[in-house]
Design an enzyme around this catalytic site. Structure first.
Site, PDB file in Angstrom:
ATOM      1  N   GLU A 104       0.851  -1.196   0.000  1.00 14.28           N
ATOM      2  CA  GLU A 104       0.000   0.000   0.000  1.00 14.28           C
ATOM      3  C   GLU A 104       0.889   1.249   0.000  1.00 14.28           C
ATOM      4  O   GLU A 104       2.020   1.225   0.506  1.00 14.28           O
ATOM      5  CB  GLU A 104      -0.916  -0.058   1.234  1.00 14.28           C
ATOM      6  CG  GLU A 104      -1.795   1.136   1.497  1.00 14.28           C
ATOM      7  CD  GLU A 104      -2.871   1.431   0.450  1.00 14.28           C
ATOM      8  OE1 GLU A 104      -2.514   1.513  -0.736  1.00 14.28           O
ATOM      9  OE2 GLU A 104      -4.040   1.618   0.833  1.00 14.28           O
ATOM     10  N   ASP A 105       0.369   2.319  -0.568  1.00 14.89           N
ATOM     11  CA  ASP A 105       1.165   3.549  -0.632  1.00 14.89           C
ATOM     12  C   ASP A 105       1.294   4.237   0.727  1.00 14.89           C
ATOM     13  O   ASP A 105       2.380   4.609   1.149  1.00 14.89           O
ATOM     14  CB  ASP A 105       0.571   4.532  -1.671  1.00 14.89           C
ATOM     15  CG  ASP A 105      -0.928   4.794  -1.472  1.00 14.89           C
ATOM     16  OD1 ASP A 105      -1.532   4.228  -0.532  1.00 14.89           O
ATOM     17  OD2 ASP A 105      -1.492   5.558  -2.274  1.00 14.89           O
ATOM     18  N   ASP A 108      -3.005   6.021   6.591  1.00 14.57           N
ATOM     19  CA  ASP A 108      -3.473   7.268   7.179  1.00 14.57           C
ATOM     20  C   ASP A 108      -4.251   6.898   8.443  1.00 14.57           C
ATOM     21  O   ASP A 108      -3.670   6.756   9.514  1.00 14.57           O
ATOM     22  CB  ASP A 108      -4.331   7.956   6.108  1.00 14.57           C
ATOM     23  CG  ASP A 108      -4.738   9.371   6.463  1.00 14.57           C
ATOM     24  OD1 ASP A 108      -4.046   9.997   7.253  1.00 14.57           O
ATOM     25  OD2 ASP A 108      -5.760   9.847   5.934  1.00 14.57           O
ATOM     26  N   PHE A 157      -0.693  16.386   3.708  1.00 16.10           N
ATOM     27  CA  PHE A 157      -1.174  15.702   2.508  1.00 16.10           C
ATOM     28  C   PHE A 157      -0.047  15.681   1.486  1.00 16.10           C
ATOM     29  O   PHE A 157       0.519  16.715   1.141  1.00 16.10           O
ATOM     30  CB  PHE A 157      -2.416  16.377   1.936  1.00 16.10           C
ATOM     31  CG  PHE A 157      -3.120  15.499   0.961  1.00 16.10           C
ATOM     32  CD1 PHE A 157      -3.988  14.503   1.403  1.00 16.10           C
ATOM     33  CD2 PHE A 157      -2.904  15.628  -0.401  1.00 16.10           C
ATOM     34  CE1 PHE A 157      -4.626  13.654   0.504  1.00 16.10           C
ATOM     35  CE2 PHE A 157      -3.538  14.788  -1.315  1.00 16.10           C
ATOM     36  CZ  PHE A 157      -4.395  13.796  -0.862  1.00 16.10           C
ATOM     37  N   ARG A 170       0.612  11.908  -9.751  1.00 17.15           N
ATOM     38  CA  ARG A 170       1.100  10.560  -9.432  1.00 17.15           C
ATOM     39  C   ARG A 170       2.468  10.294 -10.051  1.00 17.15           C
ATOM     40  O   ARG A 170       3.241   9.484  -9.564  1.00 17.15           O
ATOM     41  CB  ARG A 170       0.144   9.498  -9.998  1.00 17.15           C
ATOM     42  CG  ARG A 170      -1.182   9.389  -9.298  1.00 17.15           C
ATOM     43  CD  ARG A 170      -1.896   8.128  -9.772  1.00 17.15           C
ATOM     44  NE  ARG A 170      -3.317   8.152  -9.526  1.00 17.15           N
ATOM     45  CZ  ARG A 170      -3.895   7.832  -8.370  1.00 17.15           C
ATOM     46  NH1 ARG A 170      -3.151   7.472  -7.353  1.00 17.15           N
ATOM     47  NH2 ARG A 170      -5.205   7.870  -8.232  1.00 17.15           N
TER      48      ARG A 170
HETATM   49  P1  5GP Z   1      -6.690   5.091   5.383  1.00 15.78           P
HETATM   50  O1  5GP Z   1      -7.759   4.085   5.181  1.00 15.78           O
HETATM   51  O2  5GP Z   1      -5.441   4.575   6.027  1.00 15.78           O
HETATM   52  O3  5GP Z   1      -7.210   6.297   6.107  1.00 15.78           O
HETATM   53  O4  5GP Z   1      -6.375   5.683   3.967  1.00 15.78           O
HETATM   54  C1  5GP Z   1      -5.464   5.215   3.091  1.00 15.78           C
HETATM   55  C2  5GP Z   1      -5.677   5.884   1.752  1.00 15.78           C
HETATM   56  O5  5GP Z   1      -5.942   7.287   1.901  1.00 15.78           O
HETATM   57  C3  5GP Z   1      -4.437   5.820   0.907  1.00 15.78           C
HETATM   58  O6  5GP Z   1      -4.376   4.641   0.162  1.00 15.78           O
HETATM   59  C4  5GP Z   1      -4.581   7.057   0.036  1.00 15.78           C
HETATM   60  O7  5GP Z   1      -5.362   6.763  -1.088  1.00 15.78           O
HETATM   61  C5  5GP Z   1      -5.338   8.050   0.889  1.00 15.78           C
HETATM   62  N1  5GP Z   1      -4.443   9.027   1.525  1.00 15.78           N
HETATM   63  C6  5GP Z   1      -4.235   9.189   2.836  1.00 15.78           C
HETATM   64  N2  5GP Z   1      -3.338  10.168   3.082  1.00 15.78           N
HETATM   65  C7  5GP Z   1      -2.963  10.626   1.868  1.00 15.78           C
HETATM   66  C8  5GP Z   1      -2.029  11.645   1.442  1.00 15.78           C
HETATM   67  O8  5GP Z   1      -1.340  12.331   2.217  1.00 15.78           O
HETATM   68  N3  5GP Z   1      -1.913  11.819   0.099  1.00 15.78           N
HETATM   69  C9  5GP Z   1      -2.636  11.109  -0.805  1.00 15.78           C
HETATM   70  N4  5GP Z   1      -2.428  11.375  -2.091  1.00 15.78           N
HETATM   71  N5  5GP Z   1      -3.508  10.137  -0.443  1.00 15.78           N
HETATM   72  C10 5GP Z   1      -3.668   9.915   0.878  1.00 15.78           C
END
Ligand code: 5GP
Length: 181
Positions: A104-105, A108, A157, A170
């Site tokens: 996963e990237d 959050d 972000f 991207r």
């Molecule tokens: P989570 O479920 O952990 O809250 O969210 C994960 C997803 O939120 C990531 O796969 C991504 O798509 C998005 N996301 C969360 N923080 C960021 C950020 O700082 N930048 C971007 N581009 N996407 C984010």
């Protein structure tokens, strides 16, 4: 991300060279753990596509690497977590007992990853490891195990290296913070 305005690139948080070095370390850890074994690297589209393609290329022939992808409903352009994870595309194949590395990237709140981990665990993999390029610990809402982590970052972000804002940026090789335009 809060605010209703538009955003522009702010400053570079992580340079391509730092990302490359960290990926080489993670690849070595994975090689040590999975030498001689088959591993299905499962990337979460679209954000993890670039990270995953660099990661698998950093892993040598000692691991039998397979690639698969999943897609989940994303934040869209609004950038705030709904807490709802919808599987838009599942893995193409799954054999009970296989080794899975979920790629996963960014973590959050952790909601996406914990949901995907539960889902894959229910299918009885041989091993399940989670590899995340970025973690924002300040935003964490659920406990979620990460086995391989690239970087811990502040609650900002970020875009670039696969991560987007409204579909943009991207393709940038570095990871940037965005600021209000
Ligand atoms: P989570 O479920 O952990 O809250 O969210 C994960 C997803 O939120 C990531 O796969 C991504 O798509 C998005 N996301 C969360 N923080 C960021 C950020 O700082 N930048 C971007 N581009 N996407 C984010």
């Amino acid at each position: 991300m809060s605010g209703s305005g538009d955003y522009k690139l702010g400053s570079i948080l992580l340079k391509k060279s730092e990302i490359e070095r960290r990926i080489a370390d993670i690849a070595s850890e994975i090689e040590r753990e999975y030498r001689g074994q088959e591993v299905v690297f499962t990337g979460v589209l679209k954000g993890a596509a670039i990270f995953m393609s660099d990661l698998v290329r950093a892993i040598g022939e000692s691991v039998d690497v397979r690639m698969d992808f999943m897609a989940v409903s994303s934040y869209g352009d609004a950038s705030t977590s709904s807490g709802v994870v919808k599987i838009v595309k599942d893995m193409d194949t799954f054999a009970e007992g296989q080794n899975v590395v979920l790629v996963e990237d960014i973590m959050d709140t952790g909601l996406t990853l914990s949901y995907l981990q539960e889902m894959i665990r229910a299918r009885n993999p041989g091993t399940l490891r989670t590899c995340v390029l970025l973690e924002k610990p300040d935003r964490k809402k659920v406990d979620c195990e990460i086995d391989y982590k690239g970087f811990t970052i502040p609650d900002k972000f970020v875009v670039g290296y696969g991560l987007d804002y409204a579909g943009k940026w991207r393709h940038l090789p570095d990871i940037w913070c965005v600021v209000e335009a």
